[in-house]
Design a protein around this motif. Structure first.
Motif, PDB file in Angstrom:
ATOM      1  N   LYS A 283      15.440  -9.297  -0.221  1.00 43.02           N
ATOM      2  CA  LYS A 283      14.446  -9.627  -1.251  1.00 43.02           C
ATOM      3  C   LYS A 283      15.128  -9.896  -2.578  1.00 43.02           C
ATOM      4  CE  LYS A 283      10.799  -6.802   0.777  1.00 43.02           C
ATOM      5  NZ  LYS A 283       9.813  -5.714   0.612  1.00 43.02           N
TER       6      LYS A 283
ATOM      7  N   GLU B 189      -0.151  -4.675   8.858  1.00 46.28           N
ATOM      8  CA  GLU B 189      -0.202  -4.753   7.393  1.00 46.28           C
ATOM      9  C   GLU B 189      -1.627  -4.592   6.895  1.00 46.28           C
ATOM     10  OE1 GLU B 189       2.986  -8.209   6.758  1.00 46.28           O
ATOM     11  OE2 GLU B 189       2.065  -7.554   4.879  1.00 46.28           O
TER      12      GLU B 189
ATOM     13  N   ALA C 253      10.469   1.382   3.338  1.00 45.90           N
ATOM     14  CA  ALA C 253      11.659   1.038   4.121  1.00 45.90           C
ATOM     15  C   ALA C 253      12.909   1.512   3.373  1.00 45.90           C
ATOM     16  CB  ALA C 253      11.701  -0.482   4.299  1.00 45.90           C
TER      17      ALA C 253
ATOM     18  N   LYS D 205      -0.644 -14.220   6.588  1.00 43.77           N
ATOM     19  CA  LYS D 205       0.345 -14.941   5.753  1.00 43.77           C
ATOM     20  C   LYS D 205       0.912 -16.191   6.420  1.00 43.77           C
ATOM     21  CE  LYS D 205       1.586 -12.190   2.061  1.00 43.77           C
ATOM     22  NZ  LYS D 205       1.675 -10.742   2.155  1.00 43.77           N
TER      23      LYS D 205
ATOM     24  N   ILE E  28      13.275 -12.670   6.032  1.00 46.09           N
ATOM     25  CA  ILE E  28      13.487 -11.797   7.189  1.00 46.09           C
ATOM     26  C   ILE E  28      14.668 -12.415   7.949  1.00 46.09           C
ATOM     27  CG2 ILE E  28      12.430 -10.732   9.251  1.00 46.09           C
ATOM     28  CD1 ILE E  28      10.643 -10.162   6.862  1.00 46.09           C
TER      29      ILE E  28
ATOM     30  N   LYS F  70      11.633  -5.837  -7.875  1.00 43.68           N
ATOM     31  CA  LYS F  70      11.602  -5.092  -6.613  1.00 43.68           C
ATOM     32  C   LYS F  70      12.572  -3.920  -6.678  1.00 43.68           C
ATOM     33  CE  LYS F  70       9.496  -8.248  -3.504  1.00 43.68           C
ATOM     34  NZ  LYS F  70       9.025  -9.416  -4.227  1.00 43.68           N
TER      35      LYS F  70
ATOM     36  N   MET G 276       2.375  -1.049   5.300  1.00 44.50           N
ATOM     37  CA  MET G 276       2.618  -1.265   6.731  1.00 44.50           C
ATOM     38  C   MET G 276       2.241   0.048   7.412  1.00 44.50           C
ATOM     39  SD  MET G 276       3.750  -3.669   8.776  1.00 44.50           S
ATOM     40  CE  MET G 276       5.160  -4.695   8.414  1.00 44.50           C
TER      41      MET G 276
ATOM     42  N   LEU H  64       5.155  -1.617   1.585  1.00 47.12           N
ATOM     43  CA  LEU H  64       5.985  -2.822   1.693  1.00 47.12           C
ATOM     44  C   LEU H  64       6.289  -3.372   0.311  1.00 47.12           C
ATOM     45  CD1 LEU H  64       4.396  -5.021   4.503  1.00 47.12           C
ATOM     46  CD2 LEU H  64       6.583  -3.823   4.561  1.00 47.12           C
ATOM     47  N   GLU H  65       5.259  -3.406  -0.528  1.00 45.51           N
ATOM     48  CA  GLU H  65       5.406  -4.010  -1.849  1.00 45.51           C
ATOM     49  C   GLU H  65       4.221  -3.624  -2.722  1.00 45.51           C
ATOM     50  OE1 GLU H  65       4.673  -8.186  -1.780  1.00 45.51           O
ATOM     51  OE2 GLU H  65       3.132  -8.006  -0.265  1.00 45.51           O
TER      52      GLU H  65
ATOM     53  N   VAL I 102      15.733  -7.239   6.040  1.00 48.79           N
ATOM     54  CA  VAL I 102      14.870  -7.900   5.061  1.00 48.79           C
ATOM     55  C   VAL I 102      15.634  -8.008   3.747  1.00 48.79           C
ATOM     56  CG1 VAL I 102      12.633  -7.860   3.915  1.00 48.79           C
ATOM     57  CG2 VAL I 102      12.859  -6.922   6.228  1.00 48.79           C
TER      58      VAL I 102
ATOM     59  N   GLY J  71       6.438 -16.223  -4.250  1.00 44.77           N
ATOM     60  CA  GLY J  71       6.163 -15.924  -2.842  1.00 44.77           C
ATOM     61  C   GLY J  71       7.284 -16.315  -1.889  1.00 44.77           C
TER      62      GLY J  71
ATOM     63  N   VAL K 287      11.238 -13.320  -0.247  1.00 43.47           N
ATOM     64  CA  VAL K 287      11.476 -12.365   0.834  1.00 43.47           C
ATOM     65  C   VAL K 287      11.955 -13.126   2.070  1.00 43.47           C
ATOM     66  CG1 VAL K 287      10.432 -10.646   2.375  1.00 43.47           C
ATOM     67  CG2 VAL K 287       9.733 -10.755  -0.027  1.00 43.47           C
TER      68      VAL K 287
ATOM     69  N   GLU L 118      16.674  -4.345   2.877  1.00 50.31           N
ATOM     70  CA  GLU L 118      15.947  -3.195   3.412  1.00 50.31           C
ATOM     71  C   GLU L 118      15.676  -3.305   4.896  1.00 50.31           C
ATOM     72  OE1 GLU L 118      12.404  -3.011   0.889  1.00 50.31           O
ATOM     73  OE2 GLU L 118      11.237  -3.867   2.521  1.00 50.31           O
ATOM     74  N   GLU L 119      15.317  -2.166   5.414  1.00 45.30           N
ATOM     75  CA  GLU L 119      15.015  -2.000   6.824  1.00 45.30           C
ATOM     76  C   GLU L 119      13.760  -2.818   7.160  1.00 45.30           C
ATOM     77  OE1 GLU L 119      13.384   2.090   9.038  1.00 45.30           O
ATOM     78  OE2 GLU L 119      13.503   1.906   6.880  1.00 45.30           O
ATOM     79  N   PHE L 120      13.759  -3.452   8.307  1.00 46.13           N
ATOM     80  CA  PHE L 120      12.602  -4.218   8.781  1.00 46.13           C
ATOM     81  C   PHE L 120      11.584  -3.247   9.363  1.00 46.13           C
ATOM     82  CE2 PHE L 120      10.497  -6.511  12.315  1.00 46.13           C
ATOM     83  CZ  PHE L 120       9.941  -7.565  11.610  1.00 46.13           C
ATOM     84  N   LEU L 121      10.342  -3.339   8.880  1.00 53.33           N
ATOM     85  CA  LEU L 121       9.289  -2.458   9.400  1.00 53.33           C
ATOM     86  C   LEU L 121       8.351  -3.275  10.273  1.00 53.33           C
ATOM     87  CD1 LEU L 121       8.327  -0.453   6.160  1.00 53.33           C
ATOM     88  CD2 LEU L 121       9.937   0.206   7.962  1.00 53.33           C
TER      89      LEU L 121
HETATM   90  P1  AMP Z   1       5.880 -11.005  -0.803  1.00 54.28           P
HETATM   91  O1  AMP Z   1       4.369 -10.908  -0.882  1.00 54.28           O
HETATM   92  O2  AMP Z   1       6.402 -12.363  -1.036  1.00 54.28           O
HETATM   93  O3  AMP Z   1       6.613  -9.924  -1.544  1.00 54.28           O
HETATM   94  O4  AMP Z   1       6.235 -10.817   0.757  1.00 54.28           O
HETATM   95  C1  AMP Z   1       5.980  -9.669   1.348  1.00 54.28           C
HETATM   96  C2  AMP Z   1       5.793  -9.921   2.807  1.00 54.28           C
HETATM   97  O5  AMP Z   1       7.042  -9.884   3.501  1.00 54.28           O
HETATM   98  C3  AMP Z   1       4.955  -8.810   3.377  1.00 54.28           C
HETATM   99  O6  AMP Z   1       3.605  -9.165   3.333  1.00 54.28           O
HETATM  100  C4  AMP Z   1       5.515  -8.654   4.780  1.00 54.28           C
HETATM  101  O7  AMP Z   1       4.870  -9.522   5.663  1.00 54.28           O
HETATM  102  C5  AMP Z   1       6.947  -9.067   4.647  1.00 54.28           C
HETATM  103  N1  AMP Z   1       7.813  -7.888   4.436  1.00 54.28           N
HETATM  104  C6  AMP Z   1       8.232  -7.393   3.276  1.00 54.28           C
HETATM  105  N2  AMP Z   1       9.018  -6.301   3.449  1.00 54.28           N
HETATM  106  C7  AMP Z   1       9.106  -6.103   4.766  1.00 54.28           C
HETATM  107  C8  AMP Z   1       9.767  -5.126   5.593  1.00 54.28           C
HETATM  108  N3  AMP Z   1      10.515  -4.162   5.082  1.00 54.28           N
HETATM  109  N4  AMP Z   1       9.611  -5.228   6.928  1.00 54.28           N
HETATM  110  C9  AMP Z   1       8.872  -6.217   7.458  1.00 54.28           C
HETATM  111  N5  AMP Z   1       8.224  -7.153   6.748  1.00 54.28           N
HETATM  112  C10 AMP Z   1       8.328  -7.111   5.419  1.00 54.28           C
END
Ligand code: AMP
Ligand code: GLY
Length: 423
Positions: A143, A192, A118, A214, A155, A103, A273, A282-283, A141, A150, A153, A185-188
């Motif tokens: 990570k 999604e 973010a 999810k 929150i 990441k 997002m 986001l990823e 957030v 999975g 991450v 990181e900043e929460f967004l």
């Molecule tokens: P993962 O697939 O395990 O990397 O998890 C990612 C999930 O975490 C995403 O699908 C989002 O729901 C949540 N997530 C990741 N980054 C953020 C962020 N900056 N703000 C809000 N939700 C996030």
């Protein structure tokens, strides 16, 4: 034509199902597979991370192509190892799979290429992470840098939650080397959307968009899971949004990877997002998403096999376009009681034959196993039931009729998959 698919989930069953619809004569091998895959392929009991054993299998069986489902072997370098042995394989090399495998790498690439995401900081000591957390806002957030099945991450709603997550990663090393570095990181907050790209360097095909679910329970309640259902396409995807996503996100990502000497070949999954209609990353994931793949592949009408081969082959030429059918698809995941925690396995599944009779309804197996003439549960996510139709309402109706026809003790599923798409 002989194809080896690596993996054992609903995603791999959907890939096998889609490839077996190719007009070409195809022999499919899957390692390790599940009970559903046994019906359409030869399964071989080799785990997805046993790279040398998989390469030996592909060599011995003279496979024309290998398609890798899960991220772990990709991040470990399965593609590099196959290519060294001259074995054709679909997927990113290790250096490119770092988009999911690290990441920190992904965030730094986004910063370098000015890709909207973010804001973030990177830490390897608890001291610096604590200071960043204390000076930031909540939720925050957190990570783990590397792969964490999975669970990497968190929150954090408060300083206390955040500190606990940071300690688990940086001090207790609960995530092993994956937690040696962390991103804060900043929460967004927004909508999604998952986008899947078949990429060969900077050339790419955008597959239908989708939305995952999810959380375990209706109304996005309960713990995070691998995904309880998905639908495709995302209904509020417009030509204007697509143009912005291509220009602001996809093209700079692929260009940036090429500049880094990590040209991306394979499926790139970008988790977006949308905030007030503006896209943020986001990823990145270096593989097909699960369960989204179970909703996306049934919408493809073109030759998926040809496209995967074109991506895997070294020589140029434009990627063949893939046609999609109009309408929607929905996949509802049936999980075992206790998922995403410990579950009981070995329970008989009833009703699979009845679903086979329903129109435009497909059952993809995930955690299943054959026991004599029976199919039994063998994991957390057991089955994905996909309905396809001319619109989301019809697709939902078909998927849930299929869900109702299947039964096993402790069957758990969400009743609101796709509902957001109707509003
Ligand atoms: P993962 O697939 O395990 O990397 O998890 C990612 C999930 O975490 C995403 O699908 C989002 O729901 C949540 N997530 C990741 N980054 C953020 C962020 N900056 N703000 C809000 N939700 C996030
Ligand atoms: N559906 C989420 C994932 O595949 O990571």
């Amino acid at each position: 034509m002989k194809v080896l698919i690596v993996g054992s989930g609903g995603r791999e069953h959907a890939l096998a199902w889609a490839l077996s619809r190719s007009p070409r004569a195809l022999k499919l091998l899957v390692a390790p597979g599940n009970a559903g895959l046994e019906e359409i392929a030869t399964t071989v009991p080799i785990a997805a991370t046993e790279i040398d054993a998989l390469a030996e299998l592909a060599e011995k069986e003279k496979c024309d192509l290998t398609v890798v489902g899960p991220e772990a072997p990709l991040v470990m370098g399965i593609v590099d190892r196959f290519q060294e042995r001259g074995l054709p394989i679909f997927g990113p090399r290790k250096a490119a799979a770092a988009l999911e495998g690290s990441k920190v790498f992904a965030k730094e690439l986004m910063r370098k290429c000015k890709i909207p995401t973010a804001s973030f900081t990177v830490h390897s000591s608890l001291r610096s992470a604590e200071a960043a957390l204390a000076s930031g806002r909540f939720p925050a957030v957190i990570k783990a840098d590397g792969l964490a099945a999975g669970k990497g991450v968190v929150i954090a709603r408060s300083q206390g939650d955040g500190l606990e997550a940071l300690r688990a990663m940086l001090v207790e090393k609960r995530y092993g080397t994956a937690g040696e570095q962390v991103v804060i990181e900043e929460f967004l907050e927004g909508e999604e959307v998952s986008i899947f790209l078949l990429c060969r360097g900077r050339d790419y095909i955008l597959l239908p968009t989708s939305q995952d679910h999810k959380r375990l329970a209706d109304g996005d309640q309960g713990p995070n899971t691998g995904g309880m259902g998905a639908y495709a396409p995302y209904p509020r995807w417009t030509a204007d949004l697509e143009a912005r996503v291509r220009k602001l996100i996809i093209e700079p990502t692929l260009q940036g990877m090429e500049t880094e000497g990590r040209a991306y070949h394979g499926l790139l999954y970008i988790g977006l997002m949308l905030i007030g209609g503006e896209p943020f990353v986001l990823e990145y994931n270096c593989r097909f998403g699960d369960p989204e793949t179970q909703a996306i592949l049934p919408l493809l009408e073109g030759d998926l096999l040809g496209a995967l081969e074109a991506v895997a082959s070294a020589d140029g030429g434009p990627l063949p376009p893939i046609m999609t059918r109009p309408g929607s698809a929905v996949v509802v995941v049936l999980a075992s009681r206790g998922y995403p925690g410990r579950v009981e396995k070995g329970l008989a599944i009833r009703g699979l034959d009845a679903v086979a009779e329903l129109p435009e309804t497909i059952v993809f197996h995930a955690g299943t196993r054959a026991r004599g003439s029976e199919t039994i549960t063998d994991g957390g996510r057991v089955l994905g039931v996909t309905g396809v139709g001319e619109n989301l309402i019809v697709a939902l109706d078909r998927a849930y009729r299929g869900v109702a026809a299947i039964d096993f003790d402790g069957k758990v599923y969400r009743r609101d998959i796709g509902r957001r798409g109707l509003s």
